[in-house]
Write a protein that holds these residues in place. Structure first.
Motif, PDB file in Angstrom:
ATOM      1  N   ASN A  56      28.092 -15.013  48.716  1.00  0.00           N
ATOM      2  CA  ASN A  56      29.143 -14.744  49.449  1.00  0.00           C
ATOM      3  C   ASN A  56      28.837 -13.904  50.851  1.00  0.00           C
ATOM      4  N   THR A  67      35.629 -19.799  51.533  1.00  0.00           N
ATOM      5  CA  THR A  67      36.800 -20.701  51.110  1.00  0.00           C
ATOM      6  C   THR A  67      37.543 -19.998  49.961  1.00  0.00           C
ATOM      7  N   ASP A  68      38.809 -20.704  49.849  1.00  0.00           N
ATOM      8  CA  ASP A  68      39.516 -20.159  48.479  1.00  0.00           C
ATOM      9  C   ASP A  68      38.818 -19.816  47.315  1.00  0.00           C
ATOM     10  N   GLN A  69      38.090 -21.202  46.949  1.00  0.00           N
ATOM     11  CA  GLN A  69      37.056 -21.162  46.090  1.00  0.00           C
ATOM     12  C   GLN A  69      36.103 -20.347  45.842  1.00  0.00           C
ATOM     13  N   ARG A  71      36.223 -17.287  46.825  1.00  0.00           N
ATOM     14  CA  ARG A  71      37.113 -15.859  46.852  1.00  0.00           C
ATOM     15  C   ARG A  71      37.365 -15.714  45.333  1.00  0.00           C
ATOM     16  N   GLU A  72      37.495 -16.741  44.359  1.00  0.00           N
ATOM     17  CA  GLU A  72      38.128 -16.739  43.248  1.00  0.00           C
ATOM     18  C   GLU A  72      37.508 -15.647  42.131  1.00  0.00           C
ATOM     19  N   LYS A 100      45.891 -13.855  51.457  1.00  0.00           N
ATOM     20  CA  LYS A 100      46.899 -14.740  51.276  1.00  0.00           C
ATOM     21  C   LYS A 100      47.679 -14.411  49.939  1.00  0.00           C
ATOM     22  N   GLY A 102      48.551 -16.097  47.474  1.00  0.00           N
ATOM     23  CA  GLY A 102      47.785 -16.928  46.255  1.00  0.00           C
ATOM     24  C   GLY A 102      46.777 -15.696  45.701  1.00  0.00           C
ATOM     25  N   TYR A 103      45.956 -15.065  46.675  1.00  0.00           N
ATOM     26  CA  TYR A 103      45.019 -13.990  46.308  1.00  0.00           C
ATOM     27  C   TYR A 103      45.794 -12.902  45.663  1.00  0.00           C
ATOM     28  N   ARG A 106      47.135 -13.785  42.242  1.00  0.00           N
ATOM     29  CA  ARG A 106      45.791 -13.793  41.147  1.00  0.00           C
ATOM     30  C   ARG A 106      45.373 -12.443  40.770  1.00  0.00           C
ATOM     31  N   GLN A 146      39.732 -14.611  59.577  1.00  0.00           N
ATOM     32  CA  GLN A 146      40.813 -14.005  58.632  1.00  0.00           C
ATOM     33  C   GLN A 146      42.190 -14.083  59.195  1.00  0.00           C
ATOM     34  N   ILE A 149      44.109 -17.446  58.307  1.00  0.00           N
ATOM     35  CA  ILE A 149      44.617 -17.363  56.992  1.00  0.00           C
ATOM     36  C   ILE A 149      45.459 -16.336  56.439  1.00  0.00           C
TER      37      ILE A 149
END
Length: 182
Positions: A56, A67-69, A71-72, A100, A102-103, A106, A146, A149
């Motif tokens: 990353n 991407t979101d993926q 960052r997981e 986000k 969603g982040y 999580r 940044q 999003i």
């Protein structure tokens, strides 16, 4: 956000240790405010940038947004460290963009009582600050991605929005008044 919503949860033994994520786009001052807030709270500080996997970091250094993926795993590493500190009854402050909803959800999966401290800043100031940093992998060219999003915290989230252009000591004082009201 009202003062009561920002308070740390209480238990039978009194106030629980705080779990705070200082969030926002690159250049908003997450690390500076996070370190100062952790010191004021006598809490553990987690530097989210240090938990990015090397892949990353290399992508961002090349000017490629994550991407979101991608960052997981990074978000999970931050969440695990927050959870470990809270499990030891230690207060914790983490610096993490958490751009986000969603982040943030999580991260809440690791600690539902996280309070987010959103450092709001305009794109021009963020680009200037990032452009002036020395030795950081994040180039100023990624600031706009940044903002593209960014989902600022909603009124239904445990979050406090502060003006990131204010001095660090002022931001910490504001946060302290809401996190630990007298």
């Amino acid at each position: 956000m009202d003062e009561n919503a920002a308070q740390a949860p209480t238990g039978a033994s009194g106030l629980a240790p705080p779990a705070i994520v200082v969030m926002g786009v690159a250049g908003c001052g997450k690390s500076a405010v996070g370190i100062a807030l952790a010191t004021a709270l006598d809490a553990v500080f987690i530097e989210g940038d240090r938990l990015h996997p090397p892949e990353n970091v290399a992508r961002m250094a090349r000017g490629e947004p994550l991407t979101d993926q991608l960052r997981e795993g990074w978000l999970d590493a931050i969440g695990e460290q927050i959870q470990a500190s809270i499990g030891k009854r230690q207060g914790v402050v983490a610096a993490c963009s958490a751009l986000k909803r969603g982040y943030r959800e999580r991260l809440r999966g690791f600690c539902p009582d996280i309070v987010f401290l959103y450092l709001e800043i305009d794109p021009a100031t963020a680009r200037r600050r990032v452009g002036n940093r020395k030795g950081h992998f994040m180039p100023a060219s990624l600031v706009d991605s940044q903002f593209a999003i960014l989902e600022p915290p909603g009124q239904d989230e445990r979050a406090l929005t502060l003006d990131a252009t204010r001095p660090v000591d002022e931001l910490v004082a504001q946060a302290m008044r809401l996190i630990r009201p007298s």
